[in-house]
Design an enzyme around this catalytic site. Structure first.
Site, PDB file in Angstrom:
ATOM      1  CG  ASP A  68      40.922  43.394  44.205  1.00  0.00           C
ATOM      2  OD1 ASP A  68      41.804  42.774  44.831  1.00  0.00           O
ATOM      3  OD2 ASP A  68      39.864  43.789  44.738  1.00  0.00           O
ATOM      4  CB  SER A  96      42.712  45.382  45.551  1.00  0.00           C
ATOM      5  OG  SER A  96      44.097  45.533  45.834  1.00  0.00           O
ATOM      6  NE  ARG A 103      48.615  41.565  37.507  1.00  0.00           N
ATOM      7  CZ  ARG A 103      48.115  40.740  36.576  1.00  0.00           C
ATOM      8  NH1 ARG A 103      48.903  39.850  36.004  1.00  0.00           N
ATOM      9  NH2 ARG A 103      46.859  40.827  36.222  1.00  0.00           N
TER      10      ARG A 103
HETATM   11  C1  0WK Z   1      45.175  39.368  40.896  1.00  0.00           C
HETATM   12  C2  0WK Z   1      44.406  40.599  40.468  1.00  0.00           C
HETATM   13  C3  0WK Z   1      44.550  41.674  41.493  1.00  0.00           C
HETATM   14  C4  0WK Z   1      44.118  41.157  42.819  1.00  0.00           C
HETATM   15  C5  0WK Z   1      44.916  39.962  43.146  1.00  0.00           C
HETATM   16  C6  0WK Z   1      44.448  39.361  44.440  1.00  0.00           C
HETATM   17  O1  0WK Z   1      44.892  41.036  39.233  1.00  0.00           O
HETATM   18  O2  0WK Z   1      43.797  42.775  41.146  1.00  0.00           O
HETATM   19  O3  0WK Z   1      44.261  42.131  43.797  1.00  0.00           O
HETATM   20  O4  0WK Z   1      44.759  38.966  42.168  1.00  0.00           O
HETATM   21  O5  0WK Z   1      45.237  38.269  44.724  1.00  0.00           O
HETATM   22  P1  0WK Z   1      46.487  38.328  45.705  1.00  0.00           P
HETATM   23  O6  0WK Z   1      47.607  38.935  44.939  1.00  0.00           O
HETATM   24  O7  0WK Z   1      46.063  39.117  46.867  1.00  0.00           O
HETATM   25  O8  0WK Z   1      46.730  36.890  46.037  1.00  0.00           O
HETATM   26  C1  BGC Z   2      40.146  45.040  50.326  1.00  0.00           C
HETATM   27  C2  BGC Z   2      39.270  44.882  49.110  1.00  0.00           C
HETATM   28  C3  BGC Z   2      39.925  43.945  48.126  1.00  0.00           C
HETATM   29  C4  BGC Z   2      40.298  42.650  48.812  1.00  0.00           C
HETATM   30  C5  BGC Z   2      40.966  41.696  47.886  1.00  0.00           C
HETATM   31  C6  BGC Z   2      40.523  43.690  50.871  1.00  0.00           C
HETATM   32  O1  BGC Z   2      41.428  43.846  51.908  1.00  0.00           O
HETATM   33  O2  BGC Z   2      39.453  45.759  51.320  1.00  0.00           O
HETATM   34  O3  BGC Z   2      39.032  46.096  48.517  1.00  0.00           O
HETATM   35  O4  BGC Z   2      39.008  43.688  47.138  1.00  0.00           O
HETATM   36  O5  BGC Z   2      41.168  42.905  49.883  1.00  0.00           O
HETATM   37  O6  BGC Z   2      42.144  42.174  47.367  1.00  0.00           O
END
Ligand code: 0WK
Ligand code: BGC
Ligand code: 0WK
Ligand code: BGC
Length: 903
Positions: free
Chosen positions: A648, A594, A530
């Site tokens: 993140d 992240s 993003r």
């Molecule tokens: C939204 C945050 C981003 C993070 C994500 C984790 O802005 O930094 O990595 O949530 O959620 P996911 O997309 O892995 O479900």
């Molecule tokens: C990464 C982390 C991150 C988390 C959530 C993990 O796989 O090692 O750095 O914070 O995922 O996105």
């Protein structure tokens, strides 16, 4: 002397009320449909005359039933003990059923004695049968119990007796569970081991018996001593049973039709006399107009009255004719025999001490015909009501169905079947109704129900055993908490590497609201990238303006070269700046990355190892900020000042701390899982700083990489880890995060299917496809609002053809896997907040955890289970969870803002 014609006229008048014309039958059918509705609905069931009792039989035979069962058939005219072998055992014809039976007479006095005495007789008969058939008394024998009286069944092997009927009128059992009573009697008799698997009504057993050979048989009908019918109703209409998917057999107990007056205009004086003289006046009104226990008596009462008014036997009335039960239903059947009917009638009347004339015999024969005709007509009316309801339930124009029938009246009365079939077909001209006589009594069907019960019970057991390892006990969760705590501590120490890396973030403060200005934020998360523009204005928080655009990161980029990945990110940033018209803005930017990065300053981060779905080459060990800068330089069309790179979790903590100053922990429960928190610098050996606290990115996903979680890791988890991009790494993450939960579920479903417990044992290509069970499906499947139907359509989309039982199990597996994940994350949070509490020497800690991630935000139960677990495991901490509104990008911008104001 009355002229023969007049006499004939008067006789007909007598029985006029018993002649039912089609419009009357349609009226009765309509009334019965109304009664069925009343019985099915929760609010009117209690007062309903037609009880519509759920039977917990959810499917007719599907060919998979097998096993050896003992069976008891109690309640009809004959009490039978049987051994039934279904598709099993020596010499059984392929797909056949072998039965051995013995009828045990029930002494009359037992029919009106104490309930326990009757069941003792039943149990002793059972033992006698076992001994006579040399059946091993030591072995535990599964038993199928057919009990032909109205019972409320909380489950398949429980039956609370509502009332006796027919010629049974015993004391001490009403309201009691007759299965318990049977088990009690078997115990009292002793010397045999029997496991009562199921109890069914004789109509249900008859439907199953006929369903064995005819899959269309979905109605069971008894016209015997008593009368009754059952049929497969849509579960959504059976209010008294939870769930609205699939079907359930309902025992209508239509014998009670009319007990609330619904049939009063069809009740004749003879019916009233029969009822008044019965052992359950006011009850089973319909049964008393229809079934074998009463037909003979009805005929007797009619003949008696006609004799009394001089229309028969010149008015002579014999004692026998005055005596109850002197004309039996068997007599009625005999009187209606084609050829011998008249002779039989003369013999029967003579036997009653009467000297009938030819006319008398014809008249009496006629009475029998009218009485039994009415019986078959009434049955036809109510049967057509049931068939009409089934047709409506399935919104069919025409219905093709089979009715399984049993009962002495239907079996032995010469004209009865034909008359019944004819009227049903006349009432339902567009339907194709086949009648199948149950040739071997109902116990085959009872055994089939027991076989299903056995299969369901064994499946239940196997599913419970399969899912048991996913159930985390408090002890286990406390263990995980202490292991997490130990590794958090170890990670802060310099000496030896720890599974939890505890990476310093160089963020020392959470926002204090003074942040101002415009910042770019780039956010590479688990699933997408993003780009955001954040503008912090004077005044209250909500004055922050934020624009963003989401870009997908294709798999081939995630797993391509580092250059391609960062070129892709730079291209997205370029597109965003175009979109915002700020190509030349040269803004300070915060970069949320992240993945685990070793940082030596706020604006550098060396990627330690990829996680989740990323595996781009030439990145690990490199500074991700430089790599992004290189990529931007390669584009040579805009410039960025990347002032900060944060994880993140850190971005999420900052973002939420902007709203709630008590927020000092950042949690991601998304594609990956991780947590950061404000640690006291004095505890961070590997980094000294002149601030009181620093935010530590724990990278707790690595807990267990040293085997510390092996006691809770199941073979399914091991399989998922083996097939993952980074085997052996991030074990805690692989038990708890969105990238893996779907895969764990798929592995469990594969195992259950291979075990024949699911999808009829068909391991489809779909089920063997990694990643097909995305975690979003878990969230959908587990949502309470979602009926099983929708679960099935999700499974359909995945190419998994399931039945309702399958979807129930799939939902359970999803629940077990996601519940464990939420509990483990809850245990992790408890470890973190308790550490903070102890860091600060506090008795009690109030703290907020900022959270983000699709699993936390979208899963219907994850967050609640996580909250509850953290609460229980960290009782001295009052933890609030604050979902982050704008993601961690804003947090990155905040950190950048803090940096800017410092410089
Ligand atoms: C939204 C945050 C981003 C993070 C994500 C984790 O802005 O930094 O990595 O949530 O959620 P996911 O997309 O892995 O479900
Ligand atoms: C990464 C982390 C991150 C988390 C959530 C993990 O796989 O090692 O750095 O914070 O995922 O996105
Ligand atoms: C035979 C069945 C039994 C049922 C009976 C009903 O095996 O379960 O109760 O039919 O007919 P009846 O014996 O009352 O005429
Ligand atoms: C009972 C039913 C039974 C029927 C046929 C009725 O009297 O109430 O449970 O199915 O007889 O045997």
């Amino acid at each position: 002397m009355l002229s023969a014609f007049l006499k004939k006229k008067k006789k007909d008048l007598f029985l006029y009320a018993m002649r039912l014309h089609d419009d009357q039958l349609e009226d009765i059918s309509a009334r019965f449909q109304a009664e069925m509705k009343k019985g099915l609905s929760a609010e009117s069931n209690a007062a309903a005359a037609v009880k519509m009792l759920p039977t917990h039989v959810r499917s007719t035979p599907d060919g998979s039933e097998r096993g050896q069962f003992l069976a008891l058939d109690l309640g009809g005219s004959k009490f039978k003990v049987l051994q039934v072998k279904v598709r099993e055992g020596m010499g059984i014809r392929k797909g056949g059923v072998e039965m051995e039976e013995k009828i045990y007479p029930i002494p009359k006095e037992l029919l009106i004695g104490r309930g326990t005495e009757l069941f003792d007789h039943v149990s002793e008969s059972l033992k006698d049968f076992l001994q006579e058939k040399n059946i091993n008394l030591e072995k535990t024998h599964p038993l199928a119990f057919t009990f032909s009286f109205p019972c409320e069944q909380p489950t398949l092997n429980q039956g609370l007796l509502l009332s006796w009927s027919k010629n049974f009128r015993l004391r001490g059992l009403q309201g009691k569970d007759v299965v318990q009573s049977l088990k009690g009697a078997i115990e009292r008799t002793g010397g045999m081991n029997v496991d009562v698997l199921s109890m069914v009504n004789d109509t249900v057993a008859t439907m199953m018996t006929c369903g064995f050979d005819d899959q269309r048989c979905e109605v069971g009908l008894i016209i015997g001593t008593g009368t009754n019918a059952c049929y497969m109703e849509a579960l959504r209409h059976v209010d008294l049973v939870e769930g609205d998917e699939g079907q359930m057999c309902v025992n209508t107990e239509w014998g009670g039709f009319g007990d609330d007056g619904a049939l009063n205009e069809y009740i004749t004086e003879f019916d009233r006399d029969v009822d008044a003289a019965s052992n359950n006046p006011g009850k089973q009104i319909f049964e008393k107009m229809v079934s074998g226990m009463y037909l003979g008596e009805l005929v007797r009462l009619v003949v008696l009255k006609m004799a009394k008014v001089g229309l028969l036997f010149d008015g002579f009335v014999s004692d026998a004719l005055r005596t109850k039960g002197k004309i039996t239903t068997a007599n009625v059947a005999a009187m209606e025999e084609y050829k011998t009917g008249l002779k039989n009638t003369r013999d029967i009347l003579t036997g009653l001490g009467l000297t009938p004339s030819q006319d008398d015999c014809i008249a009496v024969q006629h009475v029998s015909t009218i009485v039994s005709f009415r019986s078959s007509n009434l049955v036809a009316a109510c049967l057509s009501a049931i068939l009409t309801r089934i047709k409506k339930n399935r919104s069919l124009r025409t219905l093709t169905i089979t009715v399984g029938v049993d009962g002495t009246v239907y079996k032995t009365h010469p004209q009865y079947p034909k008359r019944l079939h004819k009227v049903v077909r006349r009432l339902l001209p567009e339907s194709h109704v086949r009648f199948v006589l149950s040739d071997s009594g109902s116990s085959k069907g009872a055994a089939l129900v027991a076989a299903v019960a056995q299969r369901l019970a064994s499946r239940r057991k196997q599913v419970d055993e399969t899912l048991f390892p996913f159930q985390m006990s408090q002890e286990q969760l406390h263990l995980v908490k202490s292991r997490m705590r130990a590794d958090l501590e170890a990670g802060l120490k310099n000496k030896n590497p720890s599974t939890i890396k505890m990476l310093p973030s160089f963020v020392y403060h959470t926002p204090d609201g003074t942040e101002r200005g415009k910042y770019l934020a780039l956010d590479l998360g688990g699933t997408n990238f993003r780009a955001l523009l954040v503008n912090f204005k004077k005044g209250l928080h909500q004055n922050t303006r934020l624009y963003h655009k989401i870009y997908t990161v294709p798999m081939e980029i995630m797993q391509g070269t580092g250059e391609e990945l960062f070129d892709h990110l730079a291209q997205c940033v370029s597109d965003f700046l175009d979109y915002m018209g700020m190509k030349n803005a040269h803004l300070p930017a915060g970069f949320t990355f992240s993945f685990p990065c070793e940082q030596t300053a706020i604006d550098t981060g060396t990627l330690l190892t990829w996680t989740k779905g990323f595996k781009a080459t030439d990145c690990e060990g490199h500074d991700v900020v430089n790599m992004l800068r290189e990529a931007i330089k390669r584009r040579n069309e805009f410039d960025l000042d990347i002032a900060a790179v944060v994880n993140d979790t850190v971005g999420t903590m900052m973002s939420c701390a902007y709203e709630d100053p008590e927020c000092e922990v950042g949690l991601i429960a998304g594609t990956g899982t991780n947590v950061c928190y404000m640690e006291d610098v004095r505890n961070i050996e590997k980094r000294d700083a002149d601030a009181q606290r620093m935010c530590i990115n724990t990278e707790w996903g690595g807990l267990g990489d040293d085997g510390s979680l092996n006691d809770i890791i199941t073979p399914y988890d091991a399989e998922v880890d083996q097939n993952s991009l980074h085997p052996g790494k991030q074990r805690f993450e692989k038990l708890t995060s969105g990238m893996y939960l779907g895969e764990i579920v798929r592995q469990v479903l594969l195992d259950l299917t291979r075990g024949g417990l699911l999808f009829r044992g068909h391991v489809t290509e779909a089920l063997k496809t990694p990643g097909i069970f995305e975690t979003k499906y878990l969230s959908q499947i587990e949502s309470d609002r979602l009926a099983l139907l929708q679960v099935r359509s999700i499974l359909q989309q995945l190419g998994l053809d399931s039945n309702c039982d399958d979807s129930i199990i799939v939902k359970e597996v999803c629940g077990a896997v996601s519940r464990r994940a939420a509990q483990l994350v809850g245990a992790g949070i408890a470890a973190v907040v308790d550490k903070i509490r102890e860091n600060r020497g506090l008795e009690h800690l109030n703290i907020t955890v900022g959270v983000d991630g699709a699993l936390y935000k979208l899963h219907p139960h994850f967050s609640r289970v996580l909250h509850d677990t953290a609460k229980v495991l960290a009782p001295l901490c009052n933890v609030s969870f604050l979902p982050s509104e704008e993601g961690s990008g804003k947090g990155a911008a905040l950190i950048t803002a803090v940096m800017e104001t410092k410089n």
